[in-house]
Write a protein that holds these residues in place. Structure first.
Motif, PDB file in Angstrom:
ATOM      1  N   ARG A 139       0.823  -1.213   0.000  1.00  0.00           N
ATOM      2  CA  ARG A 139       0.000   0.000   0.000  1.00  0.00           C
ATOM      3  C   ARG A 139       0.856   1.261   0.000  1.00  0.00           C
ATOM      4  O   ARG A 139       0.523   2.262  -0.642  1.00  0.00           O
ATOM      5  CB  ARG A 139      -0.928  -0.002   1.216  1.00  0.00           C
ATOM      6  CG  ARG A 139      -2.087  -0.977   1.054  1.00  0.00           C
ATOM      7  CD  ARG A 139      -2.953  -0.997   2.295  1.00  0.00           C
ATOM      8  NE  ARG A 139      -4.127  -1.841   2.125  1.00  0.00           N
ATOM      9  CZ  ARG A 139      -4.962  -2.158   3.122  1.00  0.00           C
ATOM     10  NH1 ARG A 139      -4.743  -1.710   4.342  1.00  0.00           N
ATOM     11  NH2 ARG A 139      -6.005  -2.922   2.888  1.00  0.00           N
ATOM     12  N   LEU A 140       1.967   1.205   0.710  1.00  0.00           N
ATOM     13  CA  LEU A 140       2.846   2.382   0.742  1.00  0.00           C
ATOM     14  C   LEU A 140       3.479   2.643  -0.618  1.00  0.00           C
ATOM     15  O   LEU A 140       3.893   3.759  -0.913  1.00  0.00           O
ATOM     16  CB  LEU A 140       3.958   2.168   1.782  1.00  0.00           C
ATOM     17  CG  LEU A 140       3.545   2.304   3.245  1.00  0.00           C
ATOM     18  CD1 LEU A 140       4.655   1.801   4.154  1.00  0.00           C
ATOM     19  CD2 LEU A 140       3.211   3.757   3.584  1.00  0.00           C
ATOM     20  N   HIS A 176       0.556  -1.067  13.518  1.00  0.00           N
ATOM     21  CA  HIS A 176       0.002  -0.155  12.506  1.00  0.00           C
ATOM     22  C   HIS A 176      -1.098  -0.844  11.689  1.00  0.00           C
ATOM     23  O   HIS A 176      -2.112  -0.229  11.345  1.00  0.00           O
ATOM     24  CB  HIS A 176       1.108   0.360  11.585  1.00  0.00           C
ATOM     25  CG  HIS A 176       0.634   1.455  10.688  1.00  0.00           C
ATOM     26  ND1 HIS A 176       0.149   2.653  11.167  1.00  0.00           N
ATOM     27  CD2 HIS A 176       0.509   1.527   9.324  1.00  0.00           C
ATOM     28  CE1 HIS A 176      -0.238   3.418  10.149  1.00  0.00           C
ATOM     29  NE2 HIS A 176      -0.037   2.758   9.024  1.00  0.00           N
ATOM     30  N   PHE A 180      -4.465   1.318  12.010  1.00  0.00           N
ATOM     31  CA  PHE A 180      -4.823   2.122  10.826  1.00  0.00           C
ATOM     32  C   PHE A 180      -4.960   1.295   9.549  1.00  0.00           C
ATOM     33  O   PHE A 180      -5.955   1.413   8.840  1.00  0.00           O
ATOM     34  CB  PHE A 180      -3.760   3.209  10.570  1.00  0.00           C
ATOM     35  CG  PHE A 180      -3.821   4.363  11.514  1.00  0.00           C
ATOM     36  CD1 PHE A 180      -4.765   5.371  11.354  1.00  0.00           C
ATOM     37  CD2 PHE A 180      -2.930   4.448  12.574  1.00  0.00           C
ATOM     38  CE1 PHE A 180      -4.817   6.447  12.230  1.00  0.00           C
ATOM     39  CE2 PHE A 180      -2.975   5.517  13.454  1.00  0.00           C
ATOM     40  CZ  PHE A 180      -3.922   6.523  13.286  1.00  0.00           C
ATOM     41  N   CYS A 181      -3.943   0.485   9.260  1.00  0.00           N
ATOM     42  CA  CYS A 181      -3.877  -0.146   7.937  1.00  0.00           C
ATOM     43  C   CYS A 181      -4.567  -1.510   7.954  1.00  0.00           C
ATOM     44  O   CYS A 181      -3.973  -2.546   7.668  1.00  0.00           O
ATOM     45  CB  CYS A 181      -2.415  -0.257   7.492  1.00  0.00           C
ATOM     46  SG  CYS A 181      -2.243  -0.233   5.704  1.00  0.00           S
ATOM     47  N   PRO A 186      -8.977   0.575   5.336  1.00  0.00           N
ATOM     48  CA  PRO A 186      -7.908   1.221   6.118  1.00  0.00           C
ATOM     49  C   PRO A 186      -8.284   2.667   6.440  1.00  0.00           C
ATOM     50  O   PRO A 186      -8.988   3.319   5.661  1.00  0.00           O
ATOM     51  CB  PRO A 186      -6.694   1.163   5.176  1.00  0.00           C
ATOM     52  CG  PRO A 186      -7.265   0.981   3.811  1.00  0.00           C
ATOM     53  CD  PRO A 186      -8.530   0.202   3.988  1.00  0.00           C
ATOM     54  N   LEU A 187      -7.819   3.148   7.578  1.00  0.00           N
ATOM     55  CA  LEU A 187      -8.203   4.491   8.039  1.00  0.00           C
ATOM     56  C   LEU A 187      -7.240   5.547   7.493  1.00  0.00           C
ATOM     57  O   LEU A 187      -6.561   6.254   8.246  1.00  0.00           O
ATOM     58  CB  LEU A 187      -8.228   4.507   9.572  1.00  0.00           C
ATOM     59  CG  LEU A 187      -9.093   3.422  10.225  1.00  0.00           C
ATOM     60  CD1 LEU A 187      -9.013   3.511  11.743  1.00  0.00           C
ATOM     61  CD2 LEU A 187     -10.543   3.540   9.755  1.00  0.00           C
ATOM     62  N   CYS A 188      -7.199   5.641   6.161  1.00  0.00           N
ATOM     63  CA  CYS A 188      -6.220   6.526   5.511  1.00  0.00           C
ATOM     64  C   CYS A 188      -6.428   7.997   5.860  1.00  0.00           C
ATOM     65  O   CYS A 188      -5.461   8.753   5.970  1.00  0.00           O
ATOM     66  CB  CYS A 188      -6.281   6.339   4.001  1.00  0.00           C
ATOM     67  SG  CYS A 188      -5.911   4.659   3.485  1.00  0.00           S
ATOM     68  N   CYS A 191      -4.639   8.563   8.981  1.00  0.00           N
ATOM     69  CA  CYS A 191      -3.327   7.912   9.144  1.00  0.00           C
ATOM     70  C   CYS A 191      -2.194   8.925   9.000  1.00  0.00           C
ATOM     71  O   CYS A 191      -2.179   9.721   8.054  1.00  0.00           O
ATOM     72  CB  CYS A 191      -3.160   6.808   8.105  1.00  0.00           C
ATOM     73  SG  CYS A 191      -1.541   6.016   8.158  1.00  0.00           S
ATOM     74  N   LEU A 193       0.629   8.475   7.973  1.00  0.00           N
ATOM     75  CA  LEU A 193       1.494   8.169   6.825  1.00  0.00           C
ATOM     76  C   LEU A 193       0.853   8.564   5.495  1.00  0.00           C
ATOM     77  O   LEU A 193       1.446   8.364   4.441  1.00  0.00           O
ATOM     78  CB  LEU A 193       1.806   6.662   6.800  1.00  0.00           C
ATOM     79  CG  LEU A 193       2.603   6.113   7.981  1.00  0.00           C
ATOM     80  CD1 LEU A 193       2.708   4.598   7.886  1.00  0.00           C
ATOM     81  CD2 LEU A 193       3.998   6.732   8.027  1.00  0.00           C
ATOM     82  N   GLN A 194      -0.337   9.112   5.534  1.00  0.00           N
ATOM     83  CA  GLN A 194      -1.103   9.298   4.293  1.00  0.00           C
ATOM     84  C   GLN A 194      -0.331  10.071   3.221  1.00  0.00           C
ATOM     85  O   GLN A 194      -0.325   9.684   2.058  1.00  0.00           O
ATOM     86  CB  GLN A 194      -2.432   9.995   4.578  1.00  0.00           C
ATOM     87  CG  GLN A 194      -3.321  10.017   3.325  1.00  0.00           C
ATOM     88  CD  GLN A 194      -4.648  10.716   3.548  1.00  0.00           C
ATOM     89  OE1 GLN A 194      -4.780  11.531   4.449  1.00  0.00           O
ATOM     90  NE2 GLN A 194      -5.626  10.399   2.724  1.00  0.00           N
ATOM     91  N   CYS A 197       2.090   7.861   1.411  1.00  0.00           N
ATOM     92  CA  CYS A 197       1.598   6.531   1.056  1.00  0.00           C
ATOM     93  C   CYS A 197       0.900   6.543  -0.303  1.00  0.00           C
ATOM     94  O   CYS A 197      -0.032   7.329  -0.519  1.00  0.00           O
ATOM     95  CB  CYS A 197       0.631   6.063   2.141  1.00  0.00           C
ATOM     96  SG  CYS A 197      -0.170   4.499   1.763  1.00  0.00           S
ATOM     97  N   CYS A 199      -1.148   4.424  -1.664  1.00  0.00           N
ATOM     98  CA  CYS A 199      -2.563   4.082  -1.547  1.00  0.00           C
ATOM     99  C   CYS A 199      -3.319   5.203  -0.824  1.00  0.00           C
ATOM    100  O   CYS A 199      -4.405   5.610  -1.241  1.00  0.00           O
ATOM    101  CB  CYS A 199      -2.679   2.763  -0.792  1.00  0.00           C
ATOM    102  SG  CYS A 199      -4.339   2.178  -0.586  1.00  0.00           S
ATOM    103  N   GLY A 200      -2.729   5.725   0.231  1.00  0.00           N
ATOM    104  CA  GLY A 200      -3.376   6.759   1.029  1.00  0.00           C
ATOM    105  C   GLY A 200      -3.625   8.035   0.246  1.00  0.00           C
ATOM    106  O   GLY A 200      -4.643   8.708   0.435  1.00  0.00           O
TER     107      GLY A 200
HETATM  108  S1  SF4 Z   1      -2.438   5.857   4.452  1.00  0.00           S
HETATM  109 FE1  SF4 Z   1      -1.351   4.036   3.730  1.00  0.00          FE
HETATM  110  S2  SF4 Z   1      -0.372   3.205   5.560  1.00  0.00           S
HETATM  111 FE2  SF4 Z   1      -1.977   4.609   6.241  1.00  0.00          FE
HETATM  112  S3  SF4 Z   1      -3.795   3.332   6.533  1.00  0.00           S
HETATM  113 FE3  SF4 Z   1      -3.873   4.138   4.448  1.00  0.00          FE
HETATM  114  S4  SF4 Z   1      -2.948   2.554   3.179  1.00  0.00           S
HETATM  115 FE4  SF4 Z   1      -2.332   2.141   5.295  1.00  0.00          FE
END
Ligand code: SF4
Length: 203
Positions: A139-140, A176, A180-181, A186-188, A191, A193-194, A197, A199-200
């Motif tokens: 996803r990252l 994680h 979140f993931c 996923p709770l993007c 998150c 890391l969005q 990321c 995917c985010g």
């Molecule tokens: S932003 Fe990326 S790491 Fe964060 S929950 Fe979404 S997919 Fe996962």
């Protein structure tokens, strides 16, 4: 983002995870019992084993198999896991410091279990790859593979072979993935890391 930056962000957010719970051979037992079940269930089975002083290879081998299975019931798959524990105990009495190849030759021990034992019990720099690590890494946008071997090579090439780093990183992937993931939804949006990321950013 490079893996080390990810590690720093995860550690900064969650803090040290203090893995693996337990000590000595109990860590290897836990690594087998945690296959296909939650750690809460593993703890119940470990408590049974502790109560009956069944946390050593010798005691596991000397124990009646039906009795051993009964103690493992909370961890699920207790028929298989009792045999796997006996298999590992036999190896351990011959090689108390087994190699990865020796561990992988034991029926019931796959790469994730072997690497968990090597890293958390024997302090060997083996990066543990589980389904959470594969999911988050894809996803990252670190790569595109469902193969655990691919990700093991990836992280071991990108990171210095540091037991403490590997220990903490694996535990941070787990938390994680749970917070979140998640596998579904996923709770993007929330998150931390969005922005980094792949995917985010699409959310
Ligand atoms: S932003 Fe990326 S790491 Fe964060 S929950 Fe979404 S997919 Fe996962």
């Amino acid at each position: 983002m490079e893996p080390k930056e990810l590690y720093d962000k995860l550690l900064s957010y969650y803090g040290p995870q203090h893995w693996w719970p337990g000590e000595g051979f109990e860590i290897a037992i836990g690594a087998i019992l945690t296959q296909n079940t939650s750690w809460t269930n593993v703890e119940k089975a470990l408590a049974n084993l502790r109560k009956h002083k069944l946390l050593s290879p010798r005691r596991i081998l000397d124990c009646d198999l039906a009795f051993l299975k009964k103690q493992l019931t909370p961890a699920g798959y207790y028929n298989q896991k009792a045999v796997y524990l006996r298999n590992l105990s036999q190896l351990w009495l011959i090689h108390s410091n087994p190699t990865r190849e020796q561990l992988l030759s034991v029926k019931g021990i796959g790469a994730e279990t072997a690497d968990s034992i090597l890293l958390y019990l024997l302090a060997q720099p083996e990066f543990v790859i589980d389904a959470y690590t594969v999911r988050i890494s894809n996803r990252l946008g670190f790569g595109n593979s469902t193969k655990k071997n691919y990700w093991k090579r990836f992280y071991e090439q990108k990171l210095e072979a540091d037991v403490h780093l590997y220990n903490e990183f694996h535990a941070l992937f787990v938390i994680h993935a749970k917070i979140f993931c998640k596998k579904q939804d996923p709770l993007c949006q929330t998150c931390f890391l969005q922005e980094k990321c792949a995917c985010g950013k699409k959310k």
